[in-house]
Design an enzyme around this catalytic site. Structure first.
Site, PDB file in Angstrom:
ATOM      1  N   CYS A 181      19.632   2.210  -0.729  1.00 13.93           N
ATOM      2  CA  CYS A 181      18.726   2.673  -1.775  1.00 13.93           C
ATOM      3  C   CYS A 181      19.611   3.332  -2.818  1.00 13.93           C
ATOM      4  O   CYS A 181      20.513   4.100  -2.462  1.00 13.93           O
ATOM      5  CB  CYS A 181      17.733   3.689  -1.224  1.00 13.93           C
ATOM      6  SG  CYS A 181      16.638   4.341  -2.508  1.00 13.93           S
ATOM      7  N   TYR A 201      10.694  10.749  -5.008  1.00 19.31           N
ATOM      8  CA  TYR A 201       9.493  10.350  -4.250  1.00 19.31           C
ATOM      9  C   TYR A 201       8.821  11.522  -3.549  1.00 19.31           C
ATOM     10  O   TYR A 201       7.711  11.378  -3.029  1.00 19.31           O
ATOM     11  CB  TYR A 201       9.848   9.261  -3.227  1.00 19.31           C
ATOM     12  CG  TYR A 201      10.066   7.938  -3.894  1.00 19.31           C
ATOM     13  CD1 TYR A 201       9.087   6.954  -3.875  1.00 19.31           C
ATOM     14  CD2 TYR A 201      11.228   7.682  -4.598  1.00 19.31           C
ATOM     15  CE1 TYR A 201       9.272   5.748  -4.520  1.00 19.31           C
ATOM     16  CE2 TYR A 201      11.428   6.485  -5.251  1.00 19.31           C
ATOM     17  CZ  TYR A 201      10.441   5.524  -5.207  1.00 19.31           C
ATOM     18  OH  TYR A 201      10.622   4.335  -5.857  1.00 19.31           O
ATOM     19  N   ARG A 207       1.748  -6.550  -3.150  1.00 20.84           N
ATOM     20  CA  ARG A 207       2.031  -5.157  -3.491  1.00 20.84           C
ATOM     21  C   ARG A 207       0.847  -4.508  -4.211  1.00 20.84           C
ATOM     22  O   ARG A 207       0.512  -3.347  -3.950  1.00 20.84           O
ATOM     23  CB  ARG A 207       3.284  -5.104  -4.383  1.00 20.84           C
ATOM     24  CG  ARG A 207       3.561  -3.743  -4.958  1.00 20.84           C
ATOM     25  CD  ARG A 207       4.751  -3.777  -5.892  1.00 20.84           C
ATOM     26  NE  ARG A 207       5.071  -2.454  -6.397  1.00 20.84           N
ATOM     27  CZ  ARG A 207       6.172  -2.187  -7.088  1.00 20.84           C
ATOM     28  NH1 ARG A 207       7.051  -3.137  -7.333  1.00 20.84           N
ATOM     29  NH2 ARG A 207       6.401  -0.975  -7.531  1.00 20.84           N
ATOM     30  N   HIS A 259      13.446   7.777   0.668  1.00 18.76           N
ATOM     31  CA  HIS A 259      12.336   8.284  -0.159  1.00 18.76           C
ATOM     32  C   HIS A 259      11.680   9.531   0.446  1.00 18.76           C
ATOM     33  O   HIS A 259      10.514   9.834   0.147  1.00 18.76           O
ATOM     34  CB  HIS A 259      11.298   7.177  -0.428  1.00 18.76           C
ATOM     35  CG  HIS A 259      11.817   6.117  -1.349  1.00 18.76           C
ATOM     36  ND1 HIS A 259      11.066   5.046  -1.758  1.00 18.76           N
ATOM     37  CD2 HIS A 259      13.030   5.965  -1.958  1.00 18.76           C
ATOM     38  CE1 HIS A 259      11.784   4.270  -2.564  1.00 18.76           C
ATOM     39  NE2 HIS A 259      12.981   4.816  -2.688  1.00 18.76           N
TER      40      HIS A 259
HETATM   41  C1  G6P Z   1      13.614   1.968  -7.171  1.00 16.74           C
HETATM   42  C2  G6P Z   1      12.950   2.342  -5.888  1.00 16.74           C
HETATM   43  C3  G6P Z   1      12.653   1.129  -5.056  1.00 16.74           C
HETATM   44  C4  G6P Z   1      11.908   0.108  -5.871  1.00 16.74           C
HETATM   45  C5  G6P Z   1      12.706  -0.253  -7.086  1.00 16.74           C
HETATM   46  C6  G6P Z   1      11.975  -1.250  -7.951  1.00 16.74           C
HETATM   47  O1  G6P Z   1      14.921   1.659  -6.927  1.00 16.74           O
HETATM   48  O2  G6P Z   1      13.734   3.246  -5.143  1.00 16.74           O
HETATM   49  O3  G6P Z   1      11.912   1.506  -3.937  1.00 16.74           O
HETATM   50  O4  G6P Z   1      11.681  -1.026  -5.095  1.00 16.74           O
HETATM   51  O5  G6P Z   1      12.964   0.906  -7.842  1.00 16.74           O
HETATM   52  O6  G6P Z   1      10.822  -0.698  -8.422  1.00 16.74           O
HETATM   53  P1  G6P Z   1       9.733  -1.530  -9.251  1.00 16.74           P
HETATM   54  O7  G6P Z   1       8.585  -0.580  -9.347  1.00 16.74           O
HETATM   55  O8  G6P Z   1      10.349  -1.840 -10.556  1.00 16.74           O
HETATM   56  O9  G6P Z   1       9.430  -2.742  -8.411  1.00 16.74           O
END
Ligand code: G6P
Length: 424
Positions: free
Chosen positions: A168, A242, A93, A198
């Site tokens: 989501c 987003y 990531r 998003h």
């Molecule tokens: C939110 C977003 C997700 C993301 C998650 C964890 O729910 O909608 O897309 O994966 O948070 O985010 P983080 O930055 O803590 O990995």
């Protein structure tokens, strides 16, 4: 009512206890007998098994936990397969976030070139999981929170026969914002919801059937702090947070370029702390650091969908599902994030009559990108991958897309067998 088995694929994720908490809360409606924890990371799996047992006992949830690295064993006989994998972990990531910045474009976990790269790594693995579900538990539902959830749901529903709900927590946020701003019961809040994961907007809000006034809308929509409030007022649409990447692109890019750590780097540090806490044999409650991770609300959404299906409840929720004519501006096989009716017979998207003229072009462009990215991920086709980046409004420029793609593919080589078939 029979007792159920639930599988968690990617159970080494720090979110697993949130799911256990939800299962404990709704244990009468969803009587779970067995939870199969599956992960490829044996160390995390072991830690999670120990913590989940202590946590479940503390919560009064009587359930048998089984930990396995064998995906098929976990899936066999399960009614719901929760998928929360991260191919390449947060280290991959961080590259998704950093490489695009070198080319002057946003790198983010789900949006733009970062989300694109995550899709190329993740989709083939999710298809393997879905095929196992098809073969070993064909009636089961995949309850997916693996990002990018919209693209994952589209790939699985196009290329396999497995049933998938792309989740989501964002889809239910407009409801919570209105409920909080107006002090009403969230269940009474309804809205139309248009777009993709998003990349979406909620509008036509009602509370108990009564439309919101502009002042009430402004108050609730003000909670979306990432998008300019004046713009939100004018659009009369409540955007996903987003949308900041599309409406404030240069500002966000500058923020990313100037920040010391990417979100992925922060998460890596947080996870260290979270796993240290989970490893403590005396601990049977969730560590505080977990609150600093995003993803809060997933358990509630997952439990909502599983309860509605299992108990044939006729529930309204926002889920990522194939369009099937609900949204006229997009192809029928395109996965959209929208309001759905959920019961035992499945998840049915509700028709959306009104298409807000200010934003439909953006939605179509991003869906065009998503469909190309899914095809590229499945076929390992570099040209399609290039076209996908060029279709994305946050990349678009061939002179940027071409070298950016080369670098992203090279950096992810070990997770992309479909692109490097001829390499020894
Ligand atoms: C939110 C977003 C997700 C993301 C998650 C964890 O729910 O909608 O897309 O994966 O948070 O985010 P983080 O930055 O803590 O990995």
């Amino acid at each position: 009512m029979t007792d159920l088995k639930i599988a968690i694929i990617g159970a080494g994720s720090p979110y697993t206890p949130e799911l256990i908490e939800g299962l404990a809360r709704f244990k009468d409606e969803l009587p779970v007998r067995e939870i199969a924890l599956m992960d490829v990371d044996e160390r995390r799996l072991e830690i999670m098994l120990g913590f989940c047992r202590r946590f479940a006992e503390h919560l009064g949830l009587k359930v048998v936990f089984k930990a396995t690295t064998d995906r098929r064993e976990a899936i066999l006989g399960a009614e719901f397969i929760n998928a929360q994998i991260r191919v390449g972990g947060n280290a991959a990531r961080v590259l998704d976030e950093k490489i695009p910045l070198k080319y002057g474009v946003i790198g983010q976990e789900t949006t733009g070139a970062g989300g694109f790269m995550k899709a190329l790594r993740t989709i083939p693995v999710m298809l393997d999981i879905a095929r196992d579900v098809e073969n070993y538990s064909s009636d089961a539902w995949i309850i997916n929170y693996t990002n990018p959830t919209g693209l994952v749901a589209e790939a699985v529903s196009k290329y396999t026969g497995a049933k998938i709900a792309g989740l989501c927590a964002g889809g239910m946020r407009p409801r919570l914002r209105v409920a909080k701003a107006l002090g009403v019961d969230p269940e009474k809040v309804r809205y139309d919801y248009i777009g993709l994961n998003h990349m979406n907007f909620a509008f036509n809000f009602t509370v108990d059937g009564r439309p919101l006034t502009q002042e009430e809308f402004d108050r609730a929509a003000g909670a979306v702090e990432t998008v300019d409030a004046e713009l939100v007022r004018k659009l009369k649409l409540m955007p996903s947070s987003y949308m900041q990447y599309y409406f404030h692109t240069s500002r966000k890019l500058k923020d990313f370029q100037q920040s010391r750590h990417t979100r992925g780097e922060q998460v890596l540090m947080l996870e260290k702390e979270i796993f240290e806490a989970y490893s403590d044999p005396q601990r049977h409650t969730k560590p505080e650091a977990l609150e600093k991770r995003g993803g809060g609300g997933y358990s509630e959404v997952a439990l909502g969908v599983m309860r509605a299906i299992h108990n044939d409840e006729d529930k309204w929720m926002v889920v990522n599902v194939p369009n099937k004519g609900a949204l006229k501006i997009l192809p029928d096989d395109a996965v959209i994030e929208t309001g759905c009716l959920i019961n035992r017979s499945g998840i049915k998207p509700l028709a959306i009559g009104e298409v807000p003229p200010a934003v439909w072009g953006l939605i179509c462009a991003v869906k065009n990108y998503e469909q190309l990215a899914v095809e590229a991920a499945v076929k390992g086709d570099k040209d399609l991958a290039l076209f996908a980046l060029m279709a994305h409004p946050l990349v678009r420029d061939y002179d940027i897309a071409k070298p950016l793609l080369e670098e992203l593919l090279e950096a992810n080589k070990k997770y992309l067998p479909q692109f490097f078939k001829n390499d020894a």
